[in-house]
Design a protein around this motif. Sequence first.
Motif, mmCIF file in Angstrom:
data_model
loop_
_atom_site.group_PDB
_atom_site.id
_atom_site.type_symbol
_atom_site.label_atom_id
_atom_site.label_comp_id
_atom_site.label_asym_id
_atom_site.label_seq_id
_atom_site.Cartn_x
_atom_site.Cartn_y
_atom_site.Cartn_z
ATOM 1 N N VAL A 1 0.832 -1.203 0.000
ATOM 2 C CA VAL A 1 0.000 0.000 0.000
ATOM 3 C C VAL A 1 0.869 1.256 0.000
ATOM 4 O O VAL A 1 0.420 2.319 -0.388
ATOM 5 C CB VAL A 1 -0.954 0.049 1.213
ATOM 6 C CG1 VAL A 1 -2.121 -0.888 1.022
ATOM 7 C CG2 VAL A 1 -0.245 -0.230 2.511
ATOM 8 N N MET A 2 2.122 1.111 0.436
ATOM 9 C CA MET A 2 2.994 2.281 0.488
ATOM 10 C C MET A 2 4.450 1.870 0.340
ATOM 11 O O MET A 2 4.838 0.789 0.767
ATOM 12 C CB MET A 2 2.803 3.015 1.817
ATOM 13 C CG MET A 2 2.451 4.467 1.644
ATOM 14 S SD MET A 2 2.604 5.363 3.152
ATOM 15 C CE MET A 2 1.193 4.840 4.037
ATOM 16 N N THR A 3 5.236 2.755 -0.234
ATOM 17 C CA THR A 3 6.673 2.508 -0.390
ATOM 18 C C THR A 3 7.430 3.735 0.098
ATOM 19 O O THR A 3 7.067 4.850 -0.247
ATOM 20 C CB THR A 3 7.016 2.260 -1.872
ATOM 21 O OG1 THR A 3 6.219 1.178 -2.349
ATOM 22 C CG2 THR A 3 8.481 1.915 -2.044
ATOM 23 N N ILE A 4 8.449 3.516 0.919
ATOM 24 C CA ILE A 4 9.274 4.665 1.296
ATOM 25 C C ILE A 4 10.695 4.446 0.796
ATOM 26 O O ILE A 4 11.175 3.313 0.716
ATOM 27 C CB ILE A 4 9.309 4.941 2.815
ATOM 28 C CG1 ILE A 4 9.804 3.723 3.590
ATOM 29 C CG2 ILE A 4 7.968 5.401 3.332
ATOM 30 C CD1 ILE A 4 10.158 4.060 5.027
ATOM 31 N N SER B 1 8.802 -1.434 0.998
ATOM 32 C CA SER B 1 7.372 -1.412 0.744
ATOM 33 C C SER B 1 6.674 -2.186 1.841
ATOM 34 O O SER B 1 7.244 -3.093 2.435
ATOM 35 C CB SER B 1 7.049 -2.074 -0.595
ATOM 36 O OG SER B 1 7.797 -1.475 -1.613
ATOM 37 N N ALA B 2 5.453 -1.812 2.114
ATOM 38 C CA ALA B 2 4.700 -2.554 3.123
ATOM 39 C C ALA B 2 3.299 -2.876 2.615
ATOM 40 O O ALA B 2 2.587 -2.011 2.098
ATOM 41 C CB ALA B 2 4.612 -1.757 4.420
ATOM 42 N N TYR C 1 -9.069 2.055 7.884
ATOM 43 C CA TYR C 1 -7.711 1.747 7.453
ATOM 44 C C TYR C 1 -7.223 2.723 6.379
ATOM 45 O O TYR C 1 -6.073 3.158 6.399
ATOM 46 C CB TYR C 1 -7.642 0.307 6.937
ATOM 47 C CG TYR C 1 -6.230 -0.222 6.906
ATOM 48 C CD1 TYR C 1 -5.711 -0.910 7.995
ATOM 49 C CD2 TYR C 1 -5.401 -0.009 5.806
ATOM 50 C CE1 TYR C 1 -4.408 -1.375 7.992
ATOM 51 C CE2 TYR C 1 -4.099 -0.472 5.797
ATOM 52 C CZ TYR C 1 -3.612 -1.154 6.893
ATOM 53 O OH TYR C 1 -2.323 -1.609 6.888
ATOM 54 N N ASP D 1 2.320 -6.860 6.211
ATOM 55 C CA ASP D 1 3.597 -6.499 6.823
ATOM 56 C C ASP D 1 3.387 -5.702 8.104
ATOM 57 O O ASP D 1 4.158 -5.822 9.056
ATOM 58 C CB ASP D 1 4.440 -5.683 5.845
ATOM 59 C CG ASP D 1 4.849 -6.525 4.641
ATOM 60 O OD1 ASP D 1 5.202 -7.700 4.852
ATOM 61 O OD2 ASP D 1 4.806 -6.013 3.513
ATOM 62 N N GLY D 2 2.340 -4.868 8.104
ATOM 63 C CA GLY D 2 2.020 -4.119 9.314
ATOM 64 C C GLY D 2 1.616 -5.040 10.451
ATOM 65 O O GLY D 2 2.000 -4.843 11.608
ATOM 66 N N VAL E 1 -3.878 5.035 6.323
ATOM 67 C CA VAL E 1 -2.868 5.120 5.254
ATOM 68 C C VAL E 1 -2.542 6.584 4.996
ATOM 69 O O VAL E 1 -1.382 6.984 4.905
ATOM 70 C CB VAL E 1 -3.390 4.454 3.954
ATOM 71 C CG1 VAL E 1 -2.418 4.704 2.798
ATOM 72 C CG2 VAL E 1 -3.580 2.968 4.148
ATOM 73 N N PHE E 2 -3.578 7.407 4.941
ATOM 74 C CA PHE E 2 -3.431 8.832 4.693
ATOM 75 C C PHE E 2 -2.627 9.507 5.812
ATOM 76 O O PHE E 2 -1.723 10.303 5.559
ATOM 77 C CB PHE E 2 -4.834 9.438 4.571
ATOM 78 C CG PHE E 2 -4.847 10.889 4.222
ATOM 79 C CD1 PHE E 2 -4.251 11.330 3.051
ATOM 80 C CD2 PHE E 2 -5.457 11.806 5.057
ATOM 81 C CE1 PHE E 2 -4.266 12.673 2.721
ATOM 82 C CE2 PHE E 2 -5.471 13.144 4.738
ATOM 83 C CZ PHE E 2 -4.877 13.583 3.567
ATOM 84 N N SER F 1 -0.511 8.004 7.947
ATOM 85 C CA SER F 1 0.867 7.517 7.893
ATOM 86 C C SER F 1 1.655 8.274 6.836
ATOM 87 O O SER F 1 2.810 8.643 7.037
ATOM 88 C CB SER F 1 0.903 6.018 7.549
ATOM 89 O OG SER F 1 0.030 5.317 8.353
ATOM 90 N N ILE G 1 -0.470 -4.674 3.799
ATOM 91 C CA ILE G 1 -1.233 -4.632 5.052
ATOM 92 C C ILE G 1 -0.696 -5.699 5.993
ATOM 93 O O ILE G 1 -0.520 -5.478 7.189
ATOM 94 C CB ILE G 1 -2.734 -4.870 4.771
ATOM 95 C CG1 ILE G 1 -3.252 -3.843 3.775
ATOM 96 C CG2 ILE G 1 -3.548 -4.800 6.058
ATOM 97 C CD1 ILE G 1 -4.629 -4.108 3.265
#
Lengths: 181, 218
Positions: A41-44, A52-53, A125, A57-58, A129-130, A132, A55
């Motif tokens: 859902v997100m990559t930093i 990347s993570a 959720y 992974d969380g 995401v927003f 985070s 759901i």
Amino acid sequence: MARCQRCGGRLKGASRCTLDVPLVMALTAFILFWPANLFPVMTITEMGHSRSARIWDGVVALWNGGLEAVAVLTFLCAILAPLAAIVLLLYLLLPWKLFGHFPRNGAYYLRLLRQADHWRMMDVYILAVFISYTKLVDLAQVKPGEGLLAFILLLICSLVAYFSLEPSELWEQVPPVHSNA
Amino acid sequence: MPESGPVDNLLSCHTCQLTLEVTGPIPHKHHICCPRCGTTVHRRIPGSLQKTAALVIAGFILFIPANLLPVMTVTMMGSTKPDTIFDGVVQLFQGGMWGIGLLLFTASIVVPLMKLVGLAFLVISVYLKWTWNPYERTRLYAVISFIGRWSMLDVFTLSLLAGLVQLGHLATIVPGEGAFAFAAVVVITLFASKTFDPRLIWDVNNPSQSTSEKTHHA
């Protein structure tokens, strides 16, 4: 719409549309569930390193951090309950579409569906995401992942399926518990 | 307020809203299952006030560590900083993100506290047999039941942050014990609002159908 005389609570609404709408939405949601959960859902990116993570992974991160119960709760609300609701809806509506009757013991599964509804928190959720994202923006380079779009579409399909169903109408049609119909 | 007639011979299923016609009393330990969906049907949820009160007290107690203990520990460039829920809100405010900060503050602090205070108020009002404005109190209950789930916002945010910022060169985020207490408050208040029976609010105004003891058999 019928309302309670005393407290004004909603009792029964008019039939909103045919059961085809929730069925189509549940089918679409079932397909979207997999990319939404298998892709991040997100990559930093920080100093050239990307992470990347998904759901999941969380959930793992909470478990490894010693918060097993919180990990299970997150898994239940963000992954399991949404999937259960979709599968139960399909289990009820597919036989209706294909064979013209609801499955045996349908009321039992409809009751399970109502219980799964309590724990479905995909809408919460999305907001997480927003949040985070805004928290990480100063720290590193943040990009929404491929799974996020699928997750948003999955949420929309689930909400449409949920709101297009008039529960009292379905309750009147499904065979009661322990029936052999 | 429209006054409803005596409905001692009717019983409604909590889950599927099937109306059951009942005649005659039933033994105390006997219960009725809804013939349609199988849910155990009660005139009033047994021990509703006691259960809700117990859960609300537990919620109040856990609310303290939930706000005092760190929900996560951020390690950044060698320095370690534990963060409570409130710290997370303050950081958003300091970063100039007022809207999101306010949102997080509402979901993580205002909503759980409002739920606990609201449910405590409802339990006390029923226990003391207040007749004051049952309509508004029922509305309060509906709002409390509806907003509770949004408190999970902080738990999900933590899960995402911990999943993303791991063993990086810049920072590491490790979840803390505060998150356990916080999640416990959310779950406990969810159950507390489920065990409270809003029909109790109306019983004082309509004495013909009061108390859970007065049960009849299908």
